[in-house]
Design a protein around this motif. Structure first.
Motif, mmCIF file in Angstrom:
data_model
loop_
_atom_site.group_PDB
_atom_site.id
_atom_site.type_symbol
_atom_site.label_atom_id
_atom_site.label_comp_id
_atom_site.label_asym_id
_atom_site.label_seq_id
_atom_site.Cartn_x
_atom_site.Cartn_y
_atom_site.Cartn_z
ATOM 1 N N ARG A 110 -1.132 7.836 -1.316
ATOM 2 C CA ARG A 110 -1.593 8.221 0.030
ATOM 3 C C ARG A 110 -2.804 7.386 0.437
ATOM 4 N NH1 ARG A 110 -2.961 13.366 -0.846
ATOM 5 N NH2 ARG A 110 -0.814 13.906 -1.281
ATOM 6 N N GLN A 152 -1.850 3.881 1.401
ATOM 7 C CA GLN A 152 -1.310 3.822 2.771
ATOM 8 C C GLN A 152 -2.436 3.788 3.805
ATOM 9 O OE1 GLN A 152 1.241 7.266 3.064
ATOM 10 N NE2 GLN A 152 3.095 6.095 2.560
ATOM 11 N N ARG A 176 -3.618 0.626 6.409
ATOM 12 C CA ARG A 176 -3.752 0.793 7.849
ATOM 13 C C ARG A 176 -5.152 0.453 8.348
ATOM 14 N NH1 ARG A 176 -0.574 5.634 7.036
ATOM 15 N NH2 ARG A 176 -2.476 6.902 7.077
#
Length: 306
Positions: A298, A301, A305
């Protein structure tokens, strides 16, 4: 293959040596039989030392573990630990057997206990990391609440395993850090460090992270321990002291280069410090050890970004 007739009439010490030879050759059944004969002789003798019997039980447990007889391994290790509490080898072997039996809470407790006896045992660090992951997947974020109590290892046990036994040289001397490699700590100092860490843990449970930092800092002055650094790092993250958190994780990784908590918490701190490249590198290192770590995936990710 049956043990040689000469071994059958031998003394317990000779039987143990013969068992060790069979074990090294991968003959685990004959080795276990030789250890059993030695045990039977010792139990018949009234002056048999607890340490000698504990060694033989731990050795026979290793045979059972190799043969996949995990319940027998657990039984022998438990008997060995009753005779000589907090022995490193029976603790690690029982932990491995519990792990194979998927009794992860009991394996976790044994691995953590082994680390109290000797914090330099890499197999125990690796075991704790594996069990933490397994328990998190099985019981969710509250997995710690379901654990059996972890025993407190007295300093006498820590000191015993750091000094080879004079009676049985090399018989069951675990690989431990030589004396003087634990920061020159006295026994009293190490016990005090452990108590301070526990006090810090209690403050964390109460949400008082500043007070916890004070306790962990006092503990680290007495004993540089990986878990204490990662605990203090967690407090620093909560207090938004990201630079200090990253430094603590770096110190923890010097002691245990693959420590999952240290890599994850340093990645969190570096993300907050906007050092995304280094944060991603830490997460990728962590994922080599635990490729399915959901929290790390997580965070990766989020970093991609950013």
């Amino acid at each position: 293959r049956r043990p040689a007739p000469a071994a059958m009439a031998a003394s317990p010490a000779a039987l143990r040596r013969a068992g060790n030879d069979e074990f090294r050759r991968g003959q685990y059944g004959p080795a276990a039989e030789l250890y059993s004969r030695a045990l039977a002789q010792l139990e018949a003798a009234e002056d048999a030392s607890a340490e000698e019997r504990s060694v033989l039980l731990a050795n026979r447990a290793a045979c059972h573990l190799k043969d996949g007889a995990c319940s027998l391994c657990v039984a022998d290790c438990t008997s060995a630990l009753r005779l000589v509490p907090f022995g490193i080898k029976p603790l690690l072997r029982r932990a491995a057997a519990y792990e194979a039996l998927e009794r992860y809470p009991l394996a976790y407790v044994d691995y953590k206990t082994a680390l109290q006896v000797d914090c330099s045992v890499q197999a125990a660090h690796d075991g704790v990391n594996r069990m933490t992951k397994a328990l998190l997947e099985k019981d969710g974020v509250n997995w710690r609440q379901k654990l059996p109590p972890i025993p407190t290892v007295p300093v006498s046990a820590q000191m015993r395993w750091s000094i080879p036994s004079a009676q049985t040289p090399g018989a069951n001397t675990p690989a431990t850090a030589p004396q003087g490699e634990r920061g020159g700590n006295t026994a009293a100092g190490m016990e005090r460090a452990r108590m301070l860490k526990e006090e810090g843990n209690e403050f964390v449970k109460k949400g008082n992270h500043k007070k916890a930092v004070e306790k962990y800092s006092e503990s680290l002055k007495l004993n540089k321990e990986c878990a204490t650094y990662t605990n203090r790092a967690l407090c620093y993250l909560t207090l938004k002291q990201y630079k200090e958190a990253a430094q603590d994780c770096t110190e923890a990784l010097k002691l245990d280069p693959k420590n999952v908590k240290a890599l994850y918490r340093r990645a969190q701190a570096l993300k907050e410090l906007k050092d995304y490249k280094s944060s991603i590198a830490d997460i990728k290192s962590l994922l080599k050890t635990e490729p399915k770590n959901t929290a790390a995936l997580r965070l990766l990710q989020e970093l991609n970004r950013a």
